[in-house]
Design a protein around this motif. Structure first.
Motif, short mmCIF file in Angstrom:
data_model
loop_
_atom_site.label_atom_id
_atom_site.label_comp_id
_atom_site.label_asym_id
_atom_site.label_seq_id
_atom_site.Cartn_x
_atom_site.Cartn_y
_atom_site.Cartn_z
N ILE A 1 28.54 76.18 49.29
CA ILE A 1 27.83 75.57 48.16
C ILE A 1 26.63 74.81 48.70
O ILE A 1 26.53 74.55 49.90
CB ILE A 1 28.75 74.64 47.34
CG1 ILE A 1 29.23 73.46 48.19
CG2 ILE A 1 29.92 75.41 46.76
CD1 ILE A 1 30.07 72.46 47.43
N SER A 2 25.72 74.44 47.83
CA SER A 2 24.54 73.70 48.25
C SER A 2 24.87 72.22 48.38
O SER A 2 25.86 71.73 47.81
CB SER A 2 23.41 73.88 47.24
OG SER A 2 23.75 73.25 46.01
N ILE A 3 24.05 71.49 49.11
CA ILE A 3 24.25 70.06 49.25
C ILE A 3 24.12 69.38 47.89
O ILE A 3 24.85 68.43 47.59
CB ILE A 3 23.25 69.48 50.27
CG1 ILE A 3 23.54 68.00 50.54
CG2 ILE A 3 21.81 69.65 49.79
CD1 ILE A 3 24.77 67.75 51.34
N GLU A 4 23.23 69.88 47.06
CA GLU A 4 23.04 69.30 45.72
C GLU A 4 24.31 69.46 44.88
O GLU A 4 24.71 68.53 44.16
CB GLU A 4 21.85 69.96 45.02
CG GLU A 4 20.49 69.65 45.63
CD GLU A 4 20.22 70.47 46.89
OE1 GLU A 4 19.28 70.09 47.64
OE2 GLU A 4 20.94 71.47 47.14
N GLU A 5 24.93 70.63 44.97
CA GLU A 5 26.16 70.85 44.23
C GLU A 5 27.28 69.95 44.75
O GLU A 5 28.05 69.38 43.97
CB GLU A 5 26.58 72.32 44.33
CG GLU A 5 27.84 72.65 43.52
CD GLU A 5 28.21 74.12 43.59
OE1 GLU A 5 29.33 74.46 43.15
OE2 GLU A 5 27.38 74.93 44.10
N ALA A 6 27.36 69.82 46.07
CA ALA A 6 28.40 68.98 46.65
C ALA A 6 28.25 67.53 46.20
O ALA A 6 29.25 66.84 45.96
CB ALA A 6 28.33 69.06 48.17
N LEU A 7 27.01 67.07 46.07
CA LEU A 7 26.77 65.69 45.67
C LEU A 7 27.05 65.46 44.18
O LEU A 7 27.47 64.37 43.79
CB LEU A 7 25.31 65.31 45.97
CG LEU A 7 24.93 65.18 47.44
CD1 LEU A 7 23.43 65.14 47.60
CD2 LEU A 7 25.57 63.93 48.04
N SER A 8 26.86 66.47 43.38
CA SER A 8 26.93 66.28 41.92
C SER A 8 28.28 66.63 41.31
O SER A 8 28.59 66.18 40.21
CB SER A 8 25.84 67.12 41.23
OG SER A 8 26.05 68.51 41.47
N ARG A 9 29.08 67.42 41.99
CA ARG A 9 30.34 67.88 41.38
C ARG A 9 31.35 66.76 41.24
O ARG A 9 31.63 66.02 42.20
CB ARG A 9 30.93 69.04 42.19
CG ARG A 9 30.31 70.36 41.83
CD ARG A 9 30.79 71.50 42.69
NE ARG A 9 32.24 71.66 42.71
CZ ARG A 9 32.85 72.70 43.26
NH1 ARG A 9 32.11 73.66 43.81
NH2 ARG A 9 34.17 72.79 43.28
N ASN A 10 31.93 66.65 40.06
CA ASN A 10 32.92 65.61 39.79
C ASN A 10 34.25 65.88 40.46
O ASN A 10 35.05 64.95 40.65
CB ASN A 10 33.12 65.45 38.28
CG ASN A 10 31.89 64.91 37.58
OD1 ASN A 10 31.13 64.14 38.16
ND2 ASN A 10 31.69 65.31 36.33
N ASP A 11 34.52 67.15 40.81
CA ASP A 11 35.81 67.47 41.43
C ASP A 11 35.75 67.35 42.94
O ASP A 11 36.70 67.72 43.64
CB ASP A 11 36.26 68.86 41.02
CG ASP A 11 35.32 69.97 41.50
OD1 ASP A 11 34.15 69.66 41.80
OD2 ASP A 11 35.76 71.13 41.58
#
Length: 408
Positions: free
Chosen positions: A168-178
């Motif tokens: 996954i992207s760093i942006e996704e890792a930072l934003s995902r609630n799970d």
């Protein structure tokens, strides 16, 4: 009714099965409740081995799926065993054995439904990152690490799935609630940035040492974590090595008169920082053994053409006893540590061998981190660890300043 099967994972990572919590018939013999041991199919790997037990809960109630932890069962070549094992559980053996990746996906999906799980991401897939992925997929049974579930990994490179785990992207890792936890395993020079990003996003962080390349940055990161009520954990697997644990036992109660620690290894990689930071594991040893130190002198010899460097740092303990640390690196130099520690009652010139443990170094560190996440580590222990880590970073910075002033 539920049945539990434990799978035994040997250190070469392809285990056979097997323990059954319920009675079953295997190899023609009725097995009562308790342990069923099956030898590895590899006769060349006989002798001592690292063994880890992992639990898998299989629900037999219609429509119910209990939370599953990773299974690493390998039934190839043992068809009669697998048939009888499945029969003992009242289940039909699958017509085709699924791949490790497929099993991992299914088991991760099943565990995700548990409300007490903490979603995790691994940032950086080098040696340390790969080990983190492995351990997150197979956490130590009955430990706090079982509360972690891997949601993905981040890498600058475009990589295929890692054991069923997607990039996954760093942006996704930072934003995902799970995702509540980040394991930062990148180059030393990028640790600070990644830690700050994840703390600001409300995620707990486990980072490979050193967390930053300056004392002030590390102190600032810790302040940030405390302000946000998050756990910031710096990995120090060197404190879990058998030789270090045995050394600490052997010198307990002895009064140091003078000592030295000499480390050799391959040439330093780019972006790993000044040698006093990249080699901070040796500082950690000295401080954990002898308490706070004061830098009296430090020099650095470098040969860029040969990719060689030698750092020498001289310290005094609180009792004004001299200690010397030498960090020597170059192409082809073997990784080794040597000591010379003179005490009031004896002199040690060799590291003790120590006893090899069944749980790996990174797994021990992950269990400690997980215990912090669960609030199981006493406050005084956390405070002592923080003081030690910050003192190490302060010394590393002092050493760098000494070396740079000498070079000027």
């Amino acid at each position: 009714m539920q049945e539990m099967i434990d799978t035994v994972s040997a250190h070469w990572s392809r285990p056979l099965v097997l323990r059954a919590a319920g009675a079953c018939t295997v190899f023609g013999q009725k097995q009562p409740h308790g342990e069923l041991t099956v030898q590895s199919g590899n006769p060349e790997r006989s002798g001592p081995s690292t063994v880890r037990v992992m639990k898998v809960v299989i629900s037999l109630q219609t429509g119910e799926r209990a939370a599953l932890r990773r299974t690493a069962e390998r039934l190839s070549g043992q068809s009669s065993l697998s048939e009888k094992l499945y029969a003992s559980l009242g289940r039909q053996q699958p017509a085709r054995r699924t791949s490790f990746t497929t099993r991992t996906k299914a088991l991760r999906k099943a565990t995700d439904c548990r409300g007490d799980m903490l979603g995790s991401v691994v940032v950086g897939v080098g040696i340390a990152g790969s080990v983190r992925i492995r351990d997150l997929l197979a956490p130590l049974s009955s430990s706090a690490a079982e509360k972690l579930t891997l949601k993905g990994f981040v890498s600058r490179r475009t990589l295929p799935e890692q054991h069923g785990v997607e990039q996954i992207s760093i942006e996704e890792a930072l934003s995902r609630n799970d995702i509540q936890v980040a394991f930062v395993c990148t180059e030393n020079s990028s640790h600070e940035e990644h830690i700050r990003q994840f703390l600001n996003a409300g995620k707990h962080v486990c980072v490979e040492y050193p967390m930053a390349l300056s004392y002030s940055s590390a102190a600032d990161l810790w302040d940030l974590a405390q302000q946000k009520g998050l756990v910031l954990h710096e990995e120090h697997i060197e404190l879990f090595t058998p030789d270090y644990k045995q050394l600490k036992k052997d010198i307990a109660g002895k009064q140091l008169e003078e000592g030295s620690l000499h480390f050799t290894g391959g040439s330093l990689k780019p972006d790993f920082g000044f040698p006093s930071f990249s080699g901070i594991a040796r500082l950690t040893w000295l401080i954990d053994l002898f308490g706070e130190l004061t830098v009296k002198e430090a020099t650095l010899v470098e040969d860029e053409e040969r990719k060689y460097m030698k750092l020498t740092a001289h310290f005094l303990t609180k009792d004004q006893k001299p200690l010397t640390w030498v960090e020597e690196r170059g192409v082809g130099m073997g990784r080794a540590k040597s000591i010379h520690l003179r005490f009031d009652s004896c002199t040690l010139t060799e590291l003790p061998a120590g006893q090899r443990e069944p749980v790996g170094l990174f797994m021990q560190d992950m269990v400690l981190f997980s215990r912090k996440l669960q609030g199981e580590v006493p406050t005084e222990e956390l405070q002592a660890e923080q003081r030690r880590i910050l003192h190490c970073l302060q010394l590393a910075e002092n050493i760098q300043q000494f070396c740079q002033s000498t070079a000027a």
